[in-house]
Scaffold this motif. Sequence first.
Motif, PDB file in Angstrom:
ATOM      1  N   CYS A 155       0.823  -1.221   0.000  1.00 20.78           N
ATOM      2  CA  CYS A 155       0.000   0.000   0.000  1.00 20.78           C
ATOM      3  C   CYS A 155       0.856   1.270   0.000  1.00 20.78           C
ATOM      4  CB  CYS A 155      -0.958   0.014   1.189  1.00 20.78           C
ATOM      5  SG  CYS A 155      -2.252  -1.228   1.083  1.00 20.78           S
ATOM      6  N   THR A 156       1.842   1.321  -0.870  1.00 20.37           N
ATOM      7  CA  THR A 156       2.741   2.474  -0.939  1.00 20.37           C
ATOM      8  C   THR A 156       2.138   3.604  -1.776  1.00 20.37           C
ATOM      9  OG1 THR A 156       3.858   1.525  -2.868  1.00 20.37           O
ATOM     10  CG2 THR A 156       4.778   1.024  -0.695  1.00 20.37           C
ATOM     11  N   LYS A 157       2.634   4.824  -1.518  1.00 19.11           N
ATOM     12  CA  LYS A 157       2.214   6.004  -2.282  1.00 19.11           C
ATOM     13  C   LYS A 157       3.411   6.753  -2.865  1.00 19.11           C
ATOM     14  CE  LYS A 157      -2.090   7.166   0.159  1.00 19.11           C
ATOM     15  NZ  LYS A 157      -2.791   8.255   0.892  1.00 19.11           N
ATOM     16  N   ASN A 285      -6.860   9.585  -6.422  1.00 18.46           N
ATOM     17  CA  ASN A 285      -6.749   9.349  -4.984  1.00 18.46           C
ATOM     18  C   ASN A 285      -7.871  10.040  -4.221  1.00 18.46           C
ATOM     19  OD1 ASN A 285      -5.157  10.163  -2.118  1.00 18.46           O
ATOM     20  ND2 ASN A 285      -4.853   8.074  -2.885  1.00 18.46           N
ATOM     21  N   ASN A 291      -4.225   3.776  -1.542  1.00 16.50           N
ATOM     22  CA  ASN A 291      -3.006   4.122  -2.285  1.00 16.50           C
ATOM     23  C   ASN A 291      -3.253   4.126  -3.789  1.00 16.50           C
ATOM     24  OD1 ASN A 291      -3.276   1.275  -2.340  1.00 16.50           O
ATOM     25  ND2 ASN A 291      -1.135   1.047  -2.891  1.00 16.50           N
TER      26      ASN A 291
END
Length: 412
Positions: A155-157, A285, A291
Amino acid sequence: MDFPDPGHWPVDPQEDAEIRKDRIWVDGCFDFAHHGHAGALRQARQLGEELWVGLHSDEEILVNKGPTVMTLDERVAAVEACRWVTKSVPHAPYVTALPWISHYGCWYVVHGDDITSDAAGEDCYRFVKSAGRFLVVKRTPGISTTDLVGRMLLCTKTHFIRSLTDEIEGKTDSAPDAKRIAAGAVMLERIKDYATDETALLPGSEVWTWAGSPLAHSKSESSDAGSFKKLVAGNGPRPGQRIVYVDGGFDLFSSGHIEFLKRVYETEKGEAYIVAGVHNDEVINHWKGLNYPIMNIFERGLCVLQCRYVHGVVFGAPFAPTQAYLQAMPMGKVDVVYHGPTTFMPSTSDPYIDAKKMGIFREIENHSYAHVNAAEIVSRIMKGREAFEERQRRKGEKAVGEEAVRQREILE
Protein backbone atom coordinates in the motif's frame (compact mmCIF):
# COMPACT_ATOMS: atom_id res chain seq x y z
CA MET A 1 20.76 -30.16 -30.10
CA ASP A 2 18.27 -31.47 -27.54
CA PHE A 3 15.07 -29.54 -28.18
CA PRO A 4 11.88 -30.19 -26.17
CA ASP A 5 9.42 -32.45 -27.95
CA PRO A 6 6.80 -30.13 -29.48
CA GLY A 7 4.30 -32.92 -30.06
CA HIS A 8 2.08 -31.93 -27.13
CA TRP A 9 2.07 -28.23 -27.92
CA PRO A 10 -1.30 -26.79 -28.98
CA VAL A 11 0.04 -25.18 -32.14
CA ASP A 12 -2.26 -24.01 -34.89
CA PRO A 13 -3.32 -26.82 -37.27
CA GLN A 14 -1.98 -24.79 -40.18
CA GLU A 15 1.10 -25.85 -42.11
CA ASP A 16 4.44 -24.45 -41.03
CA ALA A 17 4.73 -20.88 -42.26
CA GLU A 18 7.59 -19.73 -44.46
CA ILE A 19 10.30 -18.41 -42.18
CA ARG A 20 10.90 -14.68 -42.53
CA LYS A 21 13.71 -12.73 -40.90
CA ASP A 22 11.46 -9.67 -40.72
CA ARG A 23 8.83 -11.55 -38.67
CA ILE A 24 9.85 -11.12 -35.04
CA TRP A 25 8.82 -13.36 -32.15
CA VAL A 26 8.39 -12.22 -28.54
CA ASP A 27 6.93 -14.34 -25.76
CA GLY A 28 6.14 -13.93 -22.09
CA CYS A 29 3.52 -13.88 -19.35
CA PHE A 30 2.29 -10.31 -19.96
CA ASP A 31 0.46 -10.41 -16.65
CA PHE A 32 -1.57 -7.25 -16.27
CA ALA A 33 -0.38 -4.88 -18.94
CA HIS A 34 2.15 -2.20 -18.08
CA HIS A 35 4.39 0.08 -20.05
CA GLY A 36 7.41 -2.15 -19.51
CA HIS A 37 5.74 -4.84 -21.63
CA ALA A 38 4.80 -2.24 -24.22
CA GLY A 39 8.36 -0.91 -24.27
CA ALA A 40 9.74 -4.33 -25.15
CA LEU A 41 7.11 -4.82 -27.86
CA ARG A 42 7.84 -1.39 -29.32
CA GLN A 43 11.55 -2.11 -29.59
CA ALA A 44 10.90 -5.56 -31.04
CA ARG A 45 8.55 -4.13 -33.68
CA GLN A 46 11.29 -1.78 -34.83
CA LEU A 47 13.40 -4.80 -35.79
CA GLY A 48 10.98 -6.23 -38.35
CA GLU A 49 7.85 -5.82 -40.43
CA GLU A 50 5.68 -8.07 -38.25
CA LEU A 51 5.58 -8.82 -34.53
CA TRP A 52 4.13 -12.11 -33.28
CA VAL A 53 3.65 -12.46 -29.53
CA GLY A 54 3.40 -15.76 -27.69
CA LEU A 55 1.68 -15.93 -24.30
CA HIS A 56 2.28 -18.70 -21.77
CA SER A 57 -0.67 -20.54 -20.26
CA ASP A 58 -1.78 -19.90 -16.68
CA GLU A 59 -0.70 -23.45 -15.80
CA GLU A 60 2.86 -23.11 -17.14
CA ILE A 61 3.33 -19.76 -15.42
CA LEU A 62 2.14 -21.26 -12.13
CA VAL A 63 4.77 -24.00 -12.33
CA ASN A 64 7.65 -21.78 -13.41
CA LYS A 65 6.91 -18.45 -11.76
CA GLY A 66 3.83 -18.49 -9.58
CA PRO A 67 0.14 -17.60 -9.91
CA THR A 68 -1.04 -15.15 -12.55
CA VAL A 69 -3.20 -12.16 -11.69
CA MET A 70 -4.96 -12.09 -15.06
CA THR A 71 -6.37 -15.04 -16.97
CA LEU A 72 -4.95 -16.08 -20.33
CA ASP A 73 -7.94 -14.58 -22.16
CA GLU A 74 -7.43 -11.25 -20.37
CA ARG A 75 -3.72 -11.28 -21.12
CA VAL A 76 -4.34 -12.03 -24.79
CA ALA A 77 -6.80 -9.11 -24.98
CA ALA A 78 -4.13 -6.78 -23.59
CA VAL A 79 -1.46 -7.93 -26.05
CA GLU A 80 -3.80 -7.71 -29.04
CA ALA A 81 -4.65 -4.12 -28.10
CA CYS A 82 -1.01 -3.04 -28.43
CA ARG A 83 -0.61 -1.07 -31.66
CA TRP A 84 2.78 -2.67 -32.44
CA VAL A 85 1.56 -6.30 -32.31
CA THR A 86 0.68 -8.14 -35.52
CA LYS A 87 -0.69 -11.35 -33.98
CA SER A 88 -0.95 -13.02 -30.58
CA VAL A 89 -0.31 -16.75 -30.06
CA PRO A 90 -1.67 -18.19 -26.78
CA HIS A 91 -0.23 -21.31 -25.08
CA ALA A 92 3.34 -20.62 -26.11
CA PRO A 93 5.78 -22.85 -24.16
CA TYR A 94 7.61 -21.32 -21.21
CA VAL A 95 10.95 -22.45 -22.63
CA THR A 96 11.22 -21.06 -26.15
CA ALA A 97 12.32 -23.61 -28.76
CA LEU A 98 13.08 -23.44 -32.46
CA PRO A 99 10.33 -25.83 -33.70
CA TRP A 100 7.71 -23.58 -32.14
CA ILE A 101 8.87 -20.23 -33.50
CA SER A 102 9.72 -21.77 -36.88
CA HIS A 103 6.19 -23.13 -37.15
CA TYR A 104 4.95 -19.54 -37.07
CA GLY A 105 7.52 -18.36 -39.60
CA CYS A 106 9.65 -16.35 -37.16
CA TRP A 107 13.43 -16.33 -37.33
CA TYR A 108 14.47 -14.04 -34.49
CA VAL A 109 13.29 -14.08 -30.88
CA VAL A 110 13.53 -10.80 -28.99
CA HIS A 111 13.72 -10.32 -25.23
CA GLY A 112 14.92 -7.73 -22.75
CA ASP A 113 18.46 -7.67 -21.42
CA ASP A 114 17.44 -9.46 -18.24
CA ILE A 115 17.53 -13.26 -17.90
CA THR A 116 14.36 -15.33 -17.54
CA SER A 117 14.69 -18.82 -16.06
CA ASP A 118 12.35 -21.78 -15.78
CA ALA A 119 11.42 -23.74 -12.65
CA ALA A 120 14.74 -25.63 -12.87
CA GLY A 121 16.70 -22.39 -12.95
CA GLU A 122 17.73 -22.73 -16.60
CA ASP A 123 17.62 -19.93 -19.16
CA CYS A 124 14.29 -20.01 -21.02
CA TYR A 125 16.03 -18.80 -24.20
CA ARG A 126 18.99 -21.20 -24.19
CA PHE A 127 17.93 -22.98 -27.38
CA VAL A 128 17.38 -19.90 -29.55
CA LYS A 129 20.54 -18.31 -28.17
CA SER A 130 22.58 -21.36 -29.16
CA ALA A 131 21.13 -21.17 -32.67
CA GLY A 132 22.03 -17.49 -33.07
CA ARG A 133 18.39 -16.48 -33.38
CA PHE A 134 18.14 -14.27 -30.29
CA LEU A 135 18.12 -10.46 -30.18
CA VAL A 136 18.26 -8.28 -27.09
CA VAL A 137 16.46 -5.01 -26.40
CA LYS A 138 16.75 -2.75 -23.39
CA ARG A 139 14.53 -3.53 -20.45
CA THR A 140 12.34 -0.63 -19.33
CA PRO A 141 13.71 0.55 -15.98
CA GLY A 142 11.61 1.16 -12.89
CA ILE A 143 8.60 -0.99 -13.74
CA SER A 144 7.66 -4.65 -13.58
CA THR A 145 4.71 -6.82 -12.65
CA THR A 146 6.60 -7.73 -9.48
CA ASP A 147 7.01 -4.05 -8.60
CA LEU A 148 3.31 -3.34 -9.13
CA VAL A 149 2.27 -6.32 -7.01
CA GLY A 150 4.58 -4.96 -4.31
CA ARG A 151 2.83 -1.57 -4.41
CA MET A 152 -0.50 -3.34 -3.85
CA LEU A 153 0.70 -5.57 -1.02
CA LEU A 154 2.55 -2.77 0.78
CA CYS A 155 0.00 0.00 0.00
CA THR A 156 2.74 2.47 -0.94
CA LYS A 157 2.21 6.00 -2.28
CA THR A 158 5.80 6.94 -3.10
CA HIS A 159 5.14 6.44 -6.82
CA PHE A 160 2.63 9.32 -7.00
CA ILE A 161 3.43 12.32 -9.21
CA ARG A 162 2.08 15.72 -8.22
CA SER A 163 2.31 17.20 -11.72
CA LEU A 164 3.55 15.55 -14.90
CA THR A 165 4.36 18.95 -16.38
CA ASP A 166 6.52 19.83 -13.36
CA GLU A 167 8.25 16.45 -13.56
CA ILE A 168 9.07 16.90 -17.24
CA GLU A 169 10.33 20.45 -16.66
CA GLY A 170 12.37 19.36 -13.62
CA LYS A 171 10.58 21.71 -11.24
CA THR A 172 10.65 21.27 -7.49
CA ASP A 173 9.06 23.43 -4.79
CA SER A 174 11.84 25.91 -5.48
CA ALA A 175 14.06 26.29 -8.56
CA PRO A 176 14.43 23.61 -11.25
CA ASP A 177 16.99 20.99 -10.28
CA ALA A 178 19.57 19.78 -12.83
CA LYS A 179 19.07 16.12 -11.92
CA ARG A 180 15.31 16.43 -12.17
CA ILE A 181 15.60 18.29 -15.49
CA ALA A 182 17.58 15.35 -16.88
CA ALA A 183 15.01 12.89 -15.54
CA GLY A 184 12.21 14.98 -17.05
CA ALA A 185 13.90 14.90 -20.45
CA VAL A 186 14.00 11.10 -20.25
CA MET A 187 10.28 11.02 -19.40
CA LEU A 188 9.43 13.24 -22.37
CA GLU A 189 11.52 11.08 -24.69
CA ARG A 190 9.67 8.00 -23.45
CA ILE A 191 6.33 9.65 -24.16
CA LYS A 192 7.50 10.45 -27.70
CA ASP A 193 8.58 6.82 -28.18
CA TYR A 194 5.16 5.51 -27.14
CA ALA A 195 3.36 8.04 -29.33
CA THR A 196 4.70 6.42 -32.52
CA ASP A 197 2.55 4.68 -35.13
CA GLU A 198 2.13 0.93 -35.71
CA THR A 199 5.66 0.67 -37.14
CA ALA A 200 7.09 2.18 -33.94
CA LEU A 201 9.23 4.37 -36.20
CA LEU A 202 6.99 7.20 -37.43
CA PRO A 203 4.88 9.85 -35.68
CA GLY A 204 1.57 8.59 -34.32
CA SER A 205 -0.55 10.02 -31.51
CA GLU A 206 -0.74 13.67 -30.57
CA VAL A 207 -0.02 14.26 -26.88
CA TRP A 208 -1.10 17.22 -24.78
CA THR A 209 -1.14 18.25 -21.14
CA TRP A 210 -3.94 20.24 -19.57
CA ALA A 211 -3.56 22.74 -16.73
CA GLY A 212 -6.65 23.75 -14.86
CA SER A 213 -8.70 22.79 -11.81
CA PRO A 214 -8.50 18.97 -11.90
CA LEU A 215 -11.40 18.38 -9.50
CA ALA A 216 -13.76 21.00 -10.95
CA HIS A 217 -17.27 19.71 -11.58
CA SER A 218 -18.90 22.58 -13.40
CA LYS A 219 -18.35 25.89 -15.11
CA SER A 220 -19.03 27.69 -11.83
CA GLU A 221 -16.04 25.93 -10.25
CA SER A 222 -13.77 26.50 -13.24
CA SER A 223 -14.13 29.85 -14.97
CA ASP A 224 -12.26 28.73 -18.07
CA ALA A 225 -11.07 25.63 -19.82
CA GLY A 226 -7.59 25.85 -18.38
CA SER A 227 -4.78 25.65 -20.89
CA PHE A 228 -3.49 22.96 -23.22
CA LYS A 229 0.18 22.45 -24.00
CA LYS A 230 1.40 20.18 -26.77
CA LEU A 231 4.01 17.61 -25.74
CA VAL A 232 4.20 15.57 -28.94
CA ALA A 233 3.29 16.77 -32.43
CA GLY A 234 1.82 13.58 -33.82
CA ASN A 235 -0.89 12.99 -36.41
CA GLY A 236 -3.95 15.11 -35.79
CA PRO A 237 -7.43 14.34 -37.08
CA ARG A 238 -8.16 14.44 -40.80
CA PRO A 239 -10.36 17.28 -42.10
CA GLY A 240 -13.96 16.44 -41.27
CA GLN A 241 -13.05 13.42 -39.13
CA ARG A 242 -15.29 12.85 -36.10
CA ILE A 243 -13.55 13.58 -32.80
CA VAL A 244 -14.41 11.33 -29.87
CA TYR A 245 -13.46 12.05 -26.27
CA VAL A 246 -13.09 9.49 -23.49
CA ASP A 247 -11.49 9.89 -20.08
CA GLY A 248 -10.60 7.97 -16.95
CA GLY A 249 -7.87 6.87 -14.61
CA PHE A 250 -6.88 3.82 -16.69
CA ASP A 251 -5.09 2.44 -13.63
CA LEU A 252 -3.39 -0.94 -14.17
CA PHE A 253 -4.62 -0.65 -17.76
CA SER A 254 -6.75 -3.78 -17.70
CA SER A 255 -9.05 -5.77 -19.95
CA GLY A 256 -11.94 -3.63 -18.69
CA HIS A 257 -10.34 -0.45 -20.02
CA ILE A 258 -9.22 -2.15 -23.20
CA GLU A 259 -12.64 -3.59 -23.99
CA PHE A 260 -14.25 -0.19 -23.36
CA LEU A 261 -11.86 1.53 -25.78
CA LYS A 262 -12.37 -1.24 -28.32
CA ARG A 263 -16.15 -0.83 -28.08
CA VAL A 264 -15.81 2.90 -28.66
CA TYR A 265 -13.54 2.27 -31.65
CA GLU A 266 -15.94 -0.29 -33.13
CA THR A 267 -19.03 1.86 -32.44
CA GLU A 268 -17.37 4.56 -34.54
CA LYS A 269 -16.52 1.89 -37.16
CA GLY A 270 -12.83 2.63 -36.77
CA GLU A 271 -13.23 5.98 -38.52
CA ALA A 272 -13.17 8.47 -35.62
CA TYR A 273 -10.23 10.23 -34.00
CA ILE A 274 -10.31 9.05 -30.37
CA VAL A 275 -8.80 11.31 -27.69
CA ALA A 276 -8.24 9.84 -24.22
CA GLY A 277 -8.01 12.12 -21.20
CA VAL A 278 -5.96 10.67 -18.33
CA HIS A 279 -6.64 11.97 -14.81
CA ASN A 280 -3.96 13.12 -12.39
CA ASP A 281 -2.93 10.97 -9.44
CA GLU A 282 -4.54 13.57 -7.15
CA VAL A 283 -7.92 13.15 -8.84
CA ILE A 284 -7.94 9.37 -8.58
CA ASN A 285 -6.75 9.35 -4.98
CA HIS A 286 -9.41 11.93 -4.07
CA TRP A 287 -12.21 9.65 -5.28
CA LYS A 288 -10.81 6.19 -4.57
CA GLY A 289 -8.59 6.82 -1.54
CA LEU A 290 -6.11 4.29 -0.09
CA ASN A 291 -3.01 4.12 -2.28
CA TYR A 292 -4.81 4.48 -5.61
CA PRO A 293 -3.70 4.91 -8.31
CA ILE A 294 -1.32 1.93 -8.32
CA MET A 295 0.32 3.40 -11.42
CA ASN A 296 1.18 7.09 -11.55
CA ILE A 297 -0.01 9.36 -14.36
CA PHE A 298 3.17 8.92 -16.40
CA GLU A 299 2.86 5.11 -16.28
CA ARG A 300 -0.87 5.15 -16.99
CA GLY A 301 -0.44 7.58 -19.86
CA LEU A 302 2.13 5.35 -21.53
CA CYS A 303 -0.26 2.40 -21.26
CA VAL A 304 -2.98 4.42 -23.00
CA LEU A 305 -0.57 5.67 -25.68
CA GLN A 306 0.40 2.14 -26.74
CA CYS A 307 -3.25 1.16 -27.29
CA ARG A 308 -4.26 0.81 -30.94
CA TYR A 309 -7.75 2.22 -30.24
CA VAL A 310 -6.44 5.65 -29.18
CA HIS A 311 -5.18 8.45 -31.44
CA GLY A 312 -4.51 11.30 -29.03
CA VAL A 313 -3.89 11.66 -25.28
CA VAL A 314 -4.38 14.51 -22.81
CA PHE A 315 -2.38 14.12 -19.60
CA GLY A 316 -3.96 15.71 -16.53
CA ALA A 317 -7.50 15.76 -17.89
CA PRO A 318 -10.09 17.16 -15.45
CA PHE A 319 -12.42 14.86 -13.57
CA ALA A 320 -15.38 16.60 -15.21
CA PRO A 321 -15.06 17.52 -18.91
CA THR A 322 -16.89 20.86 -18.78
CA GLN A 323 -18.34 22.59 -21.83
CA ALA A 324 -15.49 25.11 -21.74
CA TYR A 325 -12.92 22.30 -21.66
CA LEU A 326 -14.54 20.35 -24.49
CA GLN A 327 -14.92 23.42 -26.67
CA ALA A 328 -11.26 24.34 -26.16
CA MET A 329 -9.99 20.91 -27.17
CA PRO A 330 -6.97 21.60 -29.44
CA MET A 331 -7.78 18.71 -31.79
CA GLY A 332 -11.03 20.43 -32.75
CA LYS A 333 -14.73 20.25 -31.91
CA VAL A 334 -15.67 17.17 -29.89
CA ASP A 335 -18.53 15.33 -31.55
CA VAL A 336 -19.23 12.77 -28.83
CA VAL A 337 -18.13 11.88 -25.29
CA TYR A 338 -18.24 8.20 -24.34
CA HIS A 339 -18.09 6.65 -20.91
CA GLY A 340 -19.07 3.41 -19.24
CA PRO A 341 -20.67 2.67 -15.86
CA THR A 342 -18.24 3.43 -13.01
CA THR A 343 -18.85 1.91 -9.58
CA PHE A 344 -16.95 4.53 -7.54
CA MET A 345 -18.51 7.54 -9.29
CA PRO A 346 -19.91 10.00 -6.70
CA SER A 347 -23.69 9.94 -6.48
CA THR A 348 -23.90 13.65 -5.64
CA SER A 349 -22.19 14.93 -8.76
CA ASP A 350 -22.33 13.91 -12.40
CA PRO A 351 -19.01 14.64 -14.13
CA TYR A 352 -20.71 14.41 -17.52
CA ILE A 353 -23.54 16.85 -16.89
CA ASP A 354 -22.16 19.38 -19.40
CA ALA A 355 -21.67 16.76 -22.11
CA LYS A 356 -25.24 15.57 -21.52
CA LYS A 357 -26.61 19.12 -21.74
CA MET A 358 -24.67 19.54 -24.99
CA GLY A 359 -26.34 16.37 -26.31
CA ILE A 360 -23.02 14.66 -27.06
CA PHE A 361 -22.81 12.08 -24.25
CA ARG A 362 -23.05 8.36 -25.03
CA GLU A 363 -22.70 5.46 -22.62
CA ILE A 364 -21.03 2.20 -23.52
CA GLU A 365 -22.99 -0.70 -22.07
CA ASN A 366 -21.51 -3.27 -19.74
CA HIS A 367 -19.42 -6.03 -21.29
CA SER A 368 -17.81 -9.25 -20.13
CA TYR A 369 -14.73 -7.43 -18.77
CA ALA A 370 -16.58 -4.43 -17.32
CA HIS A 371 -15.81 -5.53 -13.75
CA VAL A 372 -12.06 -5.77 -14.40
CA ASN A 373 -10.49 -2.58 -13.09
CA ALA A 374 -7.74 -1.65 -10.64
CA ALA A 375 -9.90 -2.49 -7.62
CA GLU A 376 -10.69 -5.94 -9.05
CA ILE A 377 -7.00 -6.63 -9.70
CA VAL A 378 -6.02 -5.54 -6.19
CA SER A 379 -8.81 -7.75 -4.82
CA ARG A 380 -7.39 -10.74 -6.70
CA ILE A 381 -3.96 -10.02 -5.25
CA MET A 382 -5.29 -9.69 -1.71
CA LYS A 383 -7.38 -12.85 -1.89
CA GLY A 384 -4.31 -14.80 -2.91
CA ARG A 385 -1.92 -12.72 -0.82
CA GLU A 386 0.03 -15.66 0.57
CA ALA A 387 0.58 -17.14 -2.90
CA PHE A 388 1.62 -13.79 -4.38
CA GLU A 389 3.98 -13.06 -1.48
CA GLU A 390 5.56 -16.46 -2.14
CA ARG A 391 5.83 -15.50 -5.81
CA GLN A 392 7.62 -12.30 -4.76
CA ARG A 393 10.04 -14.30 -2.61
CA ARG A 394 10.74 -16.82 -5.40
CA LYS A 395 11.26 -14.00 -7.87
CA GLY A 396 13.86 -12.46 -5.55
CA GLU A 397 15.74 -15.73 -5.18
CA LYS A 398 15.69 -16.43 -8.93
CA ALA A 399 16.89 -12.89 -9.65
CA VAL A 400 20.20 -13.60 -7.93
CA GLY A 401 20.95 -16.55 -10.21
CA GLU A 402 19.60 -14.79 -13.31
CA GLU A 403 21.85 -11.77 -12.71
CA ALA A 404 24.87 -14.06 -12.34
CA VAL A 405 24.06 -15.67 -15.71
CA ARG A 406 23.58 -12.24 -17.28
CA GLN A 407 26.97 -11.05 -16.05
CA ARG A 408 28.65 -14.17 -17.44
CA GLU A 409 27.04 -13.55 -20.85
CA ILE A 410 28.25 -9.93 -20.80
CA LEU A 411 31.83 -11.07 -20.16
CA GLU A 412 31.77 -13.78 -22.86
